[in-house]
Motif scaffolding. Structure first.
Motif, PDB file in Angstrom:
ATOM      1  N   MET B   1       0.849  -1.200   0.000  1.00 30.21           N
ATOM      2  CA  MET B   1       0.000   0.000   0.000  1.00 30.21           C
ATOM      3  C   MET B   1       0.884   1.248   0.000  1.00 30.21           C
ATOM      4  O   MET B   1       1.838   1.316   0.769  1.00 30.21           O
ATOM      5  CB  MET B   1      -0.904  -0.044   1.251  1.00 30.21           C
ATOM      6  N   GLU B 134       3.557  -6.915  -4.489  1.00 28.69           N
ATOM      7  CA  GLU B 134       4.128  -5.665  -3.990  1.00 28.69           C
ATOM      8  C   GLU B 134       5.654  -5.708  -4.035  1.00 28.69           C
ATOM      9  O   GLU B 134       6.300  -4.712  -4.370  1.00 28.69           O
ATOM     10  CB  GLU B 134       3.600  -5.370  -2.583  1.00 28.69           C
ATOM     11  N   HIS B 150      -0.924   3.103  -8.432  1.00 35.50           N
ATOM     12  CA  HIS B 150      -1.743   2.056  -7.803  1.00 35.50           C
ATOM     13  C   HIS B 150      -3.124   2.024  -8.461  1.00 35.50           C
ATOM     14  O   HIS B 150      -3.640   3.067  -8.864  1.00 35.50           O
ATOM     15  CB  HIS B 150      -1.862   2.359  -6.300  1.00 35.50           C
ATOM     16  N   TYR B 152      -6.091   1.866  -7.324  1.00 38.83           N
ATOM     17  CA  TYR B 152      -7.180   2.665  -6.719  1.00 38.83           C
ATOM     18  C   TYR B 152      -6.734   3.509  -5.538  1.00 38.83           C
ATOM     19  O   TYR B 152      -7.322   4.554  -5.301  1.00 38.83           O
ATOM     20  CB  TYR B 152      -8.354   1.758  -6.321  1.00 38.83           C
ATOM     21  N   ALA B 153      -5.689   3.093  -4.825  1.00 36.71           N
ATOM     22  CA  ALA B 153      -5.277   3.872  -3.648  1.00 36.71           C
ATOM     23  C   ALA B 153      -4.269   4.932  -4.089  1.00 36.71           C
ATOM     24  O   ALA B 153      -3.113   4.928  -3.690  1.00 36.71           O
ATOM     25  CB  ALA B 153      -4.686   2.948  -2.590  1.00 36.71           C
ATOM     26  N   ASP B 154      -4.737   5.848  -4.927  1.00 38.28           N
ATOM     27  CA  ASP B 154      -3.866   6.843  -5.560  1.00 38.28           C
ATOM     28  C   ASP B 154      -4.742   8.065  -5.838  1.00 38.28           C
ATOM     29  O   ASP B 154      -5.789   7.953  -6.490  1.00 38.28           O
ATOM     30  CB  ASP B 154      -3.307   6.256  -6.866  1.00 38.28           C
ATOM     31  N   GLY B 184     -12.027  -1.753  -5.108  1.00 35.19           N
ATOM     32  CA  GLY B 184     -10.998  -1.025  -4.369  1.00 35.19           C
ATOM     33  C   GLY B 184     -11.436   0.368  -3.969  1.00 35.19           C
ATOM     34  O   GLY B 184     -10.889   0.962  -3.051  1.00 35.19           O
ATOM     35  N   ARG B 224     -11.951   0.127   8.739  1.00 40.60           N
ATOM     36  CA  ARG B 224     -11.697  -0.628   7.530  1.00 40.60           C
ATOM     37  C   ARG B 224     -11.371  -2.084   7.839  1.00 40.60           C
ATOM     38  O   ARG B 224     -10.466  -2.379   8.615  1.00 40.60           O
ATOM     39  CB  ARG B 224     -10.534   0.021   6.777  1.00 40.60           C
ATOM     40  N   GLY B 242      -9.560   0.369  -0.595  1.00 42.65           N
ATOM     41  CA  GLY B 242      -8.311   1.045  -0.239  1.00 42.65           C
ATOM     42  C   GLY B 242      -8.487   1.945   0.979  1.00 42.65           C
ATOM     43  O   GLY B 242      -9.601   2.344   1.330  1.00 42.65           O
ATOM     44  N   GLU B 243      -7.357   2.264   1.623  1.00 40.67           N
ATOM     45  CA  GLU B 243      -7.422   3.055   2.856  1.00 40.67           C
ATOM     46  C   GLU B 243      -7.911   4.475   2.568  1.00 40.67           C
ATOM     47  O   GLU B 243      -8.874   4.951   3.208  1.00 40.67           O
ATOM     48  CB  GLU B 243      -6.064   3.016   3.560  1.00 40.67           C
ATOM     49  N   ASN B 245      -9.556   5.449   0.011  1.00 40.65           N
ATOM     50  CA  ASN B 245     -10.894   5.282  -0.536  1.00 40.65           C
ATOM     51  C   ASN B 245     -11.908   5.124   0.590  1.00 40.65           C
ATOM     52  O   ASN B 245     -13.003   5.689   0.549  1.00 40.65           O
ATOM     53  CB  ASN B 245     -10.915   4.056  -1.460  1.00 40.65           C
TER      54      ASN B 245
END
Lengths: 321, 321
Positions: B1, B134, B150, B152-154, B184, B224, B242-243, B245
């Motif tokens: 992540m 990763e 990434h 989705y976590a972007d 995600g 989460r 994602g975090e 998200n």
């Protein structure tokens, strides 16, 4: 076959566009990089499967229905078609709030009949011969006073179908060619009129099943082939080219590309995989015609009219792995 | 992540829309009378299968790639995704003329890998575990200096995905609700930001597989869910939310509808039959969510984002008769 009538002109197509505008969809123009790469040209797909009723046929039917004066309209409309024209006429009649009668031959596909009935039309069954269809149609006319709206040998229908080309020309400037399927010749005729009037430098190419190539033969001979036995998967293209349709096309002198069904099925699968659009074999044939003659289209901007998408997802014409 | 980053805001979505405009398609809004009738509401489908690369993922990938300064861009981009994000990033990188590396797990579907490679990306294979992905990604970054994008976590990706909602709001005024799938959370997060900023009265509803309902669980718990074992046909929705998200969605508090795969497959078939559009199960779930809760949507105007259409026409998830 209806009585002779004056051939529609560009003005009729323009009037049809205004008449159907409150009811019909302006269908989007779609593209797919992968299909351009496969064809070696720029393909601009006019997506008539996204038209109301699932096919371009709504354009002509809607123009015919909304052309009627109030008195004629009140008696309703009638046609013989177990395919997209029958459903389109039923939908147009429902929108105007008038009766619709559809003569359907025995053996027609049940799902197609239920679509027509679903739009509120009265179904009249008859034997599966041209004579029986025309006789049943005539008796419905006599009994009800309904106005015949022929699937393609009708000036209002031809003008209506030509509106797809009007939209295509405005959505896709600077085309080199337009490819449309040809069966009875409603769409082909309307497209020829629109192109001749507005974009005479754009080449018109007709895609026709090799097993139903009467338009090609008629144009080559300079005389309409009077009868033939179609042998093709393209159920929307089995009709004999109409007489007025022949005269319009003869004046325009389009190229005709005859396509084998196997090429059409491959094109249908490619359109689903790459354009994400479900089209009938009778539509996919237009892409197949482009792929069959790469030299003719190389490097050009080509408008391709995809005519309809009324396909049963449980009966796709290729195997599932 | 990736490391924590400031959450994207409406301005980032608006900037993304301007940045991707030269490259991305404005996808059409599609409707089908029959689906409206089945759902008991007005359904306005945002057709992202018609986006370049066949899915909305190109929006986020394109925004990320064209956000890079020249020096970073020259070293290329890297991601781990054997699905639509990998292909979208490869396409975006090709358009900018920079290298793209995609880490793909062993066992990924060959046709998906060939799509990614077809857009010119370098594939790096690894074991099918999150740790291996990763680690491989990190070693590619170290070796090449490529920038991680990434899936989705972007922030750039989330902002890019939000542009679909911008277009939807301009194409379909006066919506009551917008339904998007959630995996995600890139699209869900971007959509939440766009709605909160421009149309706060529009309800956001997320559609999630019952067998991968971690977004629902995370939002219910206010914390989460850190890990879970997805069990769903919707291969695009198996990722853990994602975090960043999660934080965006927690602020927006959308409804989440959990959908069984059988309902999703039925919706996918209906979309093909009636809308003529081939969509992935991960897209069809949005229609399935509407059909599963008729009371929630009755009589409303509902925007439905259909996210992608990269499906093999030879492997449709229903039987052929």
């Amino acid at each position: 076959m209806p009585a002779a009538f004056p051939l529609p002109q560009l003005d009729d197509v323009l009037e049809a566009a205004a008449r159907i505008a409150p009811h019909a969809s302006v269908t989007p123009l779609l593209r797919a990089d992968a299909l351009d790469a496969a064809a070696g040209c720029a393909l601009l797909f006019k997506a008539e499967p996204l038209q109301r009723g699932g096919a371009f046929k709504f354009r002509g039917a809607c123009n015919a229905v909304f052309s009627l004066d109030a008195e004629d309209a009140a008696r309703g409309v009638v046609t013989h078609s177990s395919g997209n024209h029958g459903a389109a006429l039923a939908l147009a009649a429902r929108l105007r709030g008038i009766p619709c009668h559809v003569v359907v031959p025995d053996g027609a596909v049940a799902t197609k009949l239920s679509r027509i009935a679903g739009f509120g039309a009265v179904l009249h069954r008859c034997d599966a011969t041209l004579e029986a269809r025309e006789a049943t149609c005539a008796s419905v006319q006599e009994a009800t006073g309904a106005v015949l709206v022929h699937p393609y040998a009708d000036a209002r229908v031809i003008a209506g179908q030509g509106t797809a080309a009007l939209e295509l020309l405005s959505q896709a400037p600077a085309l080199d060619a337009v490819v449309v399927p040809v069966g009875g010749g409603g769409l082909a005729g309307g497209t020829a009129i629109a192109l001749a009037g507005l974009a005479p430098a754009v080449e018109l190419v007709l895609a026709e099943p090799a097993g139903a190539a009467d338009a090609r033969d008629s144009l080559q001979r300079g005389e309409r082939v009077p009868t033939f036995a179609p042998d093709t998967l393209c159920d929307g293209l089995r009709a004999l080219l109409g007489e007025p349709n022949f005269r319009i096309l003869q004046a325009h002198a389009p190229a005709v590309v005859a396509v084998e069904d196997a090429e059409t099925v491959a094109a249908m699968r490619s359109l689903l995989a790459e354009l994400k659009l479900l089209v009938e074999p009778s539509s996919a044939i237009a892409l197949a015609a482009v792929l069959a003659q790469p030299a003719r289209f190389a490097g050009k901007r080509v408008g391709v009219v995809l005519t309809g998408g009324n396909v049963d997802p449980d009966h796709l014409p290729w195997g599932q792995a």
